[in-house]
Design a protein around this motif. Structure first.
Motif, short mmCIF file in Angstrom:
data_model
loop_
_atom_site.label_atom_id
_atom_site.label_comp_id
_atom_site.label_asym_id
_atom_site.label_seq_id
_atom_site.Cartn_x
_atom_site.Cartn_y
_atom_site.Cartn_z
N THR A 133 0.80 -1.42 0.07
CA THR A 133 -0.21 0.07 -0.06
C THR A 133 0.82 1.14 -0.09
OG1 THR A 133 -0.21 -0.32 2.50
CG2 THR A 133 -2.13 -0.96 1.19
N GLU A 162 -6.86 0.54 1.96
CA GLU A 162 -7.21 0.60 0.80
C GLU A 162 -8.72 0.41 0.86
OE1 GLU A 162 -4.45 -1.42 -1.59
OE2 GLU A 162 -5.70 -1.08 -3.72
N ARG A 163 -9.46 1.15 0.24
CA ARG A 163 -11.09 1.23 -0.14
C ARG A 163 -11.37 1.44 -1.68
NH1 ARG A 163 -13.07 1.05 5.19
NH2 ARG A 163 -11.88 -0.57 5.86
N ASP A 164 -11.77 0.04 -2.00
CA ASP A 164 -12.48 0.34 -3.61
C ASP A 164 -11.18 0.84 -4.44
OD1 ASP A 164 -15.00 -0.18 -2.43
OD2 ASP A 164 -15.28 1.72 -1.97
N GLY A 165 -10.02 0.33 -4.19
CA GLY A 165 -8.94 0.42 -5.14
C GLY A 165 -8.19 1.96 -4.90
N THR A 166 -8.81 2.58 -3.89
CA THR A 166 -8.06 3.73 -3.59
C THR A 166 -7.29 3.75 -2.35
OG1 THR A 166 -9.98 4.97 -4.54
CG2 THR A 166 -8.49 6.08 -3.27
N ARG A 167 -6.00 4.14 -2.22
CA ARG A 167 -5.35 4.39 -1.00
C ARG A 167 -5.86 5.36 -0.17
NH1 ARG A 167 0.00 4.35 -1.31
NH2 ARG A 167 -0.26 5.48 -3.50
N GLU A 168 -5.93 5.30 1.09
CA GLU A 168 -6.37 6.26 1.76
C GLU A 168 -5.24 6.46 3.22
OE1 GLU A 168 -10.91 7.04 1.43
OE2 GLU A 168 -10.23 5.33 2.82
#
Lengths: 228, 206
Positions: free
Chosen positions: A40, A205-211
């Motif tokens: 990530t 990682e949420r729905d392909g987006t890293r936060e």
């Protein structure tokens, strides 16, 4: 942890890399855990924070348990966008020993294994000494990764190592970033290791987006922000 | 005047809690000088050579003052056997000349160059004892943090809020954090830092 050494150094502003308010003014001597699942970008985030410091004439120290020194230096050249920079590398991977200074002024110290805590300490000491002698007063250190160290040494020893190193960085006024793979350890281990740090940058990682969000540096956790 | 270890022990101070310093020195006059300087504050034991030093080693020894150049077992050999023995004592190596080697990479905790002054000797012993205090605090700190993590993993936040044990634990942890940051003997300078890290790897297994 709450070490209370007074520093005259300026606060570290990490918002060029990660735009979260809690990172706008980080006290010198703080040590931050960078925690998240595998792949990530924890290490990339830590190295970007170091490269950003170098652009502001700060020193950088990388303790690597996964990549060889020459790869770290090549990678750093790209991130910093320059050919020479005040960098020290403690390489726990290569099959070499002792210290050397390369052509572009990077000091490299080789340690036999990620479990050799004394060797890592000597490498860090020498890297800090070298940076100090070259006139650099502030700097950032990244250690990647604690997860590897935990496979060589037990939790208790790694915890103590983190605590002692954090105190050392506090005395030097440096900023410390330590990566850990949150998926590789049980909750209790993560909970214990966390306690050796001033705060944590958490990545998910949420729905392909890293936060990312920041926990512990301010009274309540920050909101999650997308990570570029 | 020549004193053997056992005699010295009887003659030294009576405080049973006084830290124990073992002097390893083949020159009796020098050993006696160190003894005179230290005996008011510590329980002092004297060994005339490396073999005797290893015999006199034990859990209760806090600091070893080790002459590097001795007939028979050298200081370096004695040091490595002390480390192998697993005893957690701190070792100050006494050398005739300023070491030209990298002292950080040697296995001792501190070094002194002859001739040694009384003040210097006291400072070194105190510093080494402070380092042991730091290690002890760090050990206790870890145990409490581990206990806290166990409670947090097994109880709900409502249960934790009710738990007196948890509250007390959290208070102790805060207290120890303060103590640790005030006991900087563990990391005060580069030598302390390295010696503390060296201590983490050994002696903690039991």
């Amino acid at each position: 942890m709450a070490t209370n050494t007074d520093h005259t150094g300026t606060m570290y502003d990490l918002t060029n890399v990660l735009d979260i308010d809690a990172l706008a003014s980080v006290r010198p001597g703080s040590s931050i855990l960078v925690s998240g699942p595998a792949m990530t970008g924890k290490e990339a985030l830590a190295y970007d924070i170091l490269a950003d410091g170098v652009r502001q004439n700060e020193g950088a120290v990388v303790v690597s348990t996964g990549d060889r020194a020459d790869n770290i230096i090549a990678d750093f050249r790209e991130r910093a966008g320059s050919e020479s920079f005040p960098l020290g590398v403690v390489d726990c991977v290569s099959d070499a020993s002792g210290g050397e200074t390369t052509d572009n002024g990077v000091y490299t110290h080789h340690v036999s294994s990620p479990g050799d805590l004394t060797g890592i300490g000597i490498g860090i000491t020498k890297a800090l000494e070298g940076l100090h002698e070259s006139g650099v007063e502030d700097g950032r250190l990244a250690l990647s990764s604690l997860s590897t160290m935990l496979t060589y040494t037990d939790r208790k020893t790694v915890f103590k190592f983190c605590h002692v190193l954090s105190s050392r960085l506090d005395a030097a006024g440096y900023l410390g970033l330590f990566t850990i793979d949150s998926g590789a350890h049980d909750d209790q281990t993560l909970q214990v290791i966390k306690q050796a740090f001033d705060g944590m940058i958490e990545i998910r990682e949420r729905d392909g987006t890293r936060e990312a969000r920041v926990v512990g540096l301010t009274s309540s956790p920050s909101d999650w922000k997308p990570l570029e | 005047m020549y004193l053997e270890g056992k005699t010295t022990r009887r003659e030294s101070m009576s405080d049973p809690d006084a830290p124990v310093v073992l002097i390893v020195e083949d020159e009796p006059d020098v050993a006696e000088t160190y003894n005179l300087w230290l005996q008011d504050d510590y329980e002092v034991r004297v060994a005339q050579n490396g073999d005797e030093a290893l015999d006199m080693l034990g859990e209760e020894v806090d600091v070893v003052l080790l002459d590097r150049m001795m007939p028979g077992l050298s200081g370096d050999e004695v040091l490595s056997r002390i480390r192998d023995s697993g005893y957690e004592c701190r070792v100050a190596m006494v050398t005739a000349v300023e070491p030209d080697f990298d002292i950080l990479e040697m296995g001792f905790d501190s070094y002194l160059t002859k001739p040694i002054r009384s003040e210097q000797l006291h400072e070194t012993v105190e510093n080494l004892l402070e380092r042991s205090t730091y290690d002890g605090l760090l050990q206790e700190y870890y145990s409490l943090v581990e206990k806290q993590a166990t409670l947090e993993a097994t109880k709900s936040s409502a249960e934790l809020a009710e738990s007196e044990e948890y509250e007390e634990l959290t208070g102790r942890i805060d207290e120890l954090q303060d103590n640790l940051s005030q006991t900087l003997g563990g990391i005060e300078d580069d030598e302390d830092f390295i010696a503390t890290l060296r201590g983490l790897g050994n002696g903690d297994e039991h």
